[in-house]
Write a protein that holds these residues in place. Structure first.
Motif, PDB file in Angstrom:
ATOM      1  N   ALA A  93       0.825  -1.219   0.000  1.00 53.29           N
ATOM      2  CA  ALA A  93       0.000   0.000   0.000  1.00 53.29           C
ATOM      3  C   ALA A  93       0.860   1.270   0.000  1.00 53.29           C
ATOM      4  CB  ALA A  93      -0.927   0.005   1.206  1.00 53.29           C
ATOM      5  N   GLN A  94       2.119   1.160   0.380  1.00 48.27           N
ATOM      6  CA  GLN A  94       2.998   2.327   0.421  1.00 48.27           C
ATOM      7  C   GLN A  94       3.544   2.719  -0.950  1.00 48.27           C
ATOM      8  OE1 GLN A  94       2.832   3.726   3.534  1.00 48.27           O
ATOM      9  NE2 GLN A  94       1.561   1.919   3.697  1.00 48.27           N
ATOM     10  N   ASP A  95       3.410   1.832  -1.945  1.00 48.15           N
ATOM     11  CA  ASP A  95       3.962   2.084  -3.267  1.00 48.15           C
ATOM     12  C   ASP A  95       3.434   3.369  -3.899  1.00 48.15           C
ATOM     13  OD1 ASP A  95       5.640  -0.070  -3.220  1.00 48.15           O
ATOM     14  OD2 ASP A  95       4.349  -1.353  -4.435  1.00 48.15           O
ATOM     15  N   GLU A  96       2.216   3.725  -3.582  1.00 49.27           N
ATOM     16  CA  GLU A  96       1.588   4.902  -4.206  1.00 49.27           C
ATOM     17  C   GLU A  96       1.966   6.201  -3.510  1.00 49.27           C
ATOM     18  OE1 GLU A  96      -0.090   4.499  -7.047  1.00 49.27           O
ATOM     19  OE2 GLU A  96       0.367   2.370  -6.855  1.00 49.27           O
ATOM     20  N   LEU A  97       2.649   6.135  -2.372  1.00 54.89           N
ATOM     21  CA  LEU A  97       2.965   7.322  -1.600  1.00 54.89           C
ATOM     22  C   LEU A  97       4.340   7.878  -1.958  1.00 54.89           C
ATOM     23  CD1 LEU A  97       1.796   6.108   1.924  1.00 54.89           C
ATOM     24  CD2 LEU A  97       0.526   7.486   0.281  1.00 54.89           C
ATOM     25  N   VAL A  99       7.761  10.193  -0.715  1.00 53.77           N
ATOM     26  CA  VAL A  99       8.546  10.246   0.517  1.00 53.77           C
ATOM     27  C   VAL A  99       7.942  11.249   1.499  1.00 53.77           C
ATOM     28  CG1 VAL A  99      10.807  10.816   1.489  1.00 53.77           C
ATOM     29  CG2 VAL A  99      10.647   9.516  -0.626  1.00 53.77           C
ATOM     30  N   SER A 100       7.473  12.392   0.996  1.00 54.52           N
ATOM     31  CA  SER A 100       6.910  13.403   1.892  1.00 54.52           C
ATOM     32  C   SER A 100       5.584  12.991   2.502  1.00 54.52           C
ATOM     33  CB  SER A 100       6.752  14.741   1.156  1.00 54.52           C
ATOM     34  OG  SER A 100       5.817  14.612   0.092  1.00 54.52           O
ATOM     35  N   GLU A 101       4.859  12.072   1.828  1.00 53.20           N
ATOM     36  CA  GLU A 101       3.587  11.599   2.381  1.00 53.20           C
ATOM     37  C   GLU A 101       3.832  10.591   3.474  1.00 53.20           C
ATOM     38  OE1 GLU A 101       0.439  11.885  -1.206  1.00 53.20           O
ATOM     39  OE2 GLU A 101       2.053  10.438  -1.501  1.00 53.20           O
TER      40      GLU A 101
END
Length: 101
Positions: A93-97, A99-101
């Protein structure tokens, strides 16, 4: 290079289909880092065999005594805890984020 740690099921399936899995020589899963405070010195994070990811990473971090202090390891917990508790679904789920998110 992660495929050589046995991390990707598709690659492992390909090795099996090609009937070569018994001819592979697996390297120990370790990450090597240069020591900033000790030029020319290196330390490793040893990922224990048979321990599933991401728990093997937690063991590698806890087992290294050269690079991180216990205080630094404890400070990493809030960032790593969701991954350790939720596993691969959280990581994916982190793939779409960004670095700042």
């Amino acid at each position: 290079l992660h495929i050589f740690f046995g991390a990707y099921p598709n690659m492992m399936n390909l090795f099996e289909e090609l009937n070569i899995e018994d001819r592979l020589q697996w390297a120990p899963h370790r990450m090597t880092f240069a020591m900033r405070e000790l030029p020319g010195e290196f330390t490793t994070f040893e990922f224990p065999p048979g321990v599933p990811a991401p728990l093997n990473m937690a063991a590698a971090i806890l087992g290294n005594t050269d690079m991180l202090t216990w205080e630094e390891k404890i400070k990493m917990v809030p960032g790593l805890l969701p991954m350790l508790l939720e596993g691969q679904s959280f990581i994916d789920a982190q793939d779409e984020l960004s670095v700042s998110e």
